[in-house]
Scaffold this active site. Sequence first.
Site, mmCIF file in Angstrom:
data_model
loop_
_atom_site.group_PDB
_atom_site.id
_atom_site.type_symbol
_atom_site.label_atom_id
_atom_site.label_comp_id
_atom_site.label_asym_id
_atom_site.label_seq_id
_atom_site.Cartn_x
_atom_site.Cartn_y
_atom_site.Cartn_z
ATOM 1 N N GLU A 181 66.689 24.853 48.828
ATOM 2 C CA GLU A 181 67.562 24.820 47.636
ATOM 3 C C GLU A 181 68.776 23.955 48.015
ATOM 4 O O GLU A 181 68.983 22.890 47.457
ATOM 5 C CB GLU A 181 67.978 26.244 47.238
ATOM 6 C CG GLU A 181 68.888 26.295 46.013
ATOM 7 C CD GLU A 181 69.379 27.713 45.688
ATOM 8 O OE1 GLU A 181 69.340 28.592 46.582
ATOM 9 O OE2 GLU A 181 69.809 27.927 44.525
ATOM 10 N N ASP A 239 65.830 32.496 37.793
ATOM 11 C CA ASP A 239 66.722 32.780 38.929
ATOM 12 C C ASP A 239 67.779 33.844 38.590
ATOM 13 O O ASP A 239 67.575 35.020 38.899
ATOM 14 C CB ASP A 239 67.371 31.483 39.431
ATOM 15 C CG ASP A 239 67.746 31.510 40.903
ATOM 16 O OD1 ASP A 239 67.452 32.519 41.563
ATOM 17 O OD2 ASP A 239 68.326 30.529 41.396
ATOM 18 N N ASP A 240 68.876 33.433 37.975
ATOM 19 C CA ASP A 240 69.969 34.358 37.614
ATOM 20 C C ASP A 240 70.429 34.030 36.196
ATOM 21 O O ASP A 240 71.488 33.415 36.002
ATOM 22 C CB ASP A 240 71.131 34.200 38.597
ATOM 23 C CG ASP A 240 70.711 34.458 40.032
ATOM 24 O OD1 ASP A 240 70.617 35.636 40.419
ATOM 25 O OD2 ASP A 240 70.437 33.483 40.752
ATOM 26 N N HIS A 259 66.314 37.310 40.143
ATOM 27 C CA HIS A 259 67.118 38.334 40.818
ATOM 28 C C HIS A 259 67.625 39.269 39.742
ATOM 29 O O HIS A 259 68.395 38.836 38.870
ATOM 30 C CB HIS A 259 68.287 37.684 41.560
ATOM 31 C CG HIS A 259 67.860 36.615 42.524
ATOM 32 N ND1 HIS A 259 67.703 36.849 43.869
ATOM 33 C CD2 HIS A 259 67.539 35.313 42.340
ATOM 34 C CE1 HIS A 259 67.306 35.730 44.473
ATOM 35 N NE2 HIS A 259 67.197 34.784 43.564
ATOM 36 N N HIS A 289 63.462 31.910 49.885
ATOM 37 C CA HIS A 289 64.213 30.773 49.359
ATOM 38 C C HIS A 289 64.295 29.727 50.478
ATOM 39 O O HIS A 289 64.691 30.058 51.606
ATOM 40 C CB HIS A 289 65.644 31.187 48.993
ATOM 41 C CG HIS A 289 65.762 31.968 47.726
ATOM 42 N ND1 HIS A 289 65.043 33.103 47.476
ATOM 43 C CD2 HIS A 289 66.535 31.765 46.618
ATOM 44 C CE1 HIS A 289 65.376 33.568 46.274
ATOM 45 N NE2 HIS A 289 66.280 32.771 45.726
ATOM 46 N N HIS A 319 60.573 34.248 39.923
ATOM 47 C CA HIS A 319 61.809 34.072 40.706
ATOM 48 C C HIS A 319 62.971 34.521 39.849
ATOM 49 O O HIS A 319 63.518 33.746 39.066
ATOM 50 C CB HIS A 319 61.930 32.602 41.125
ATOM 51 C CG HIS A 319 63.125 32.297 41.983
ATOM 52 N ND1 HIS A 319 63.196 31.196 42.802
ATOM 53 C CD2 HIS A 319 64.307 32.957 42.147
ATOM 54 C CE1 HIS A 319 64.366 31.177 43.429
ATOM 55 N NE2 HIS A 319 65.075 32.242 43.040
HETATM 56 N N1 HPA Z 1 69.817 31.298 45.993
HETATM 57 C C1 HPA Z 1 70.088 32.098 47.004
HETATM 58 N N2 HPA Z 1 70.419 33.372 46.847
HETATM 59 C C2 HPA Z 1 70.461 33.878 45.618
HETATM 60 C C3 HPA Z 1 70.180 33.093 44.521
HETATM 61 C C4 HPA Z 1 69.837 31.730 44.719
HETATM 62 O O1 HPA Z 1 69.555 30.936 43.797
HETATM 63 N N3 HPA Z 1 70.328 33.898 43.443
HETATM 64 C C5 HPA Z 1 70.663 35.125 43.883
HETATM 65 N N4 HPA Z 1 70.749 35.117 45.201
HETATM 66 ZN ZN ZN Z 2 66.919 32.749 43.709
#
Ligand code: HPA
Ligand code: ZN
Length: 339
Positions: free
Chosen positions: A197, A275-276, A16, A194, A14
């Site tokens: 969250e 994630d990021d 991006h 996703h 996971h």
């Molecule tokens: N959630 C939703 N969209 C996203 C995320 C995330 O954590 N990171 C990059 N786009």
């Molecule tokens: Zn994500």
Amino acid sequence: MKSFIAELPKAELHLHIEGTFEPELMFKLAERNGITLPYGDIETLRTAYNFSKLQDFLDIYYQGMDVLRTEQDFFDLTWAYLTKVYKQSVRHVEIFFDPQGHLIRDISFETALNGIYFALKTGKQELGISFEIIICFLRHLDEENAFQTLEMALPHKDKIIGVGLDSSEKNNPPSKFAGVFKKAREEGFRIVAHAGEEGPPEYIYEALDILKVHRIDHGNAAMLDPALIERLVKEQIPLTVCPLSNTRLCVIDDMKNHPLPRMLDAGIMATINSDDPAYFGGYLNENYEAVSEILGNSPALLAQLARNSFDASFLENSRRKLLISEVDNYLRKHLSKET
Ligand code: HPA
Ligand code: ZN
């Protein structure tokens, strides 16, 4: 535990790629492309990384990706990520990118895909990191836009293994994209989304029943629903959990209250992901470190998470088995040294 984590073989499922854009590289590419950023320097940009919800982050994330213009930019971004995680004992990556985030700025599907793909290919040859690419649809846009994006992916099935769903979750349920995911499944793509969250357990049910996902990205809200927990366990649907993302976006208030230990106790196939990482303060090892304490600093549980990362991946079976046996051997060696 830090050194145990550092050399533990692991996969990232996971991630991006646009979320790996470090401020240093952002300023460098902005200069190369003749773009003036709305921040005077790197430090000022970093102070903007103070989020109280997903949308706060997304606004800055889309602004950041505007600097990516050429195939070389996407190559450099991906290469910077790979060289970083190579040093973190990452053996396999499944990377998301957001084609619509670039198309909307008149950057073609191929410009982004080719830059990312050639970097990953180079990484496989030079660093031994295997890879897959997953495109994500932006759920704040309409389904028609996702259909157009899927059409663009069809000539690239050799490079793209799957389709996912990201961006603003609230009020954009998976069911909004029932048709385009049906078509994606018919075209042979693997499906992830996703869900849970910021959204409710209901969105996880929709991802399972309507989109027919192989994995749920995040999935924290599942812990609110005992029947859903039972189903995830029974069907062994993996969750790609992102601890530092969860605290930075205030999905959980404190790492001490992270549901990961309860997920593992229940028998859910949870994995750890970043994630990021450029926005949330850490790559894969830092995410493992962040949950180590709430798992009782247990090498066996950390190794279980690493094993899960290969189990939950789209790897072909021979490499999957090889990498899982690497984890087992690593843990065995560590435990024998301790006694
Ligand atoms: N959630 C939703 N969209 C996203 C995320 C995330 O954590 N990171 C990059 N786009
Ligand atoms: Zn994500």
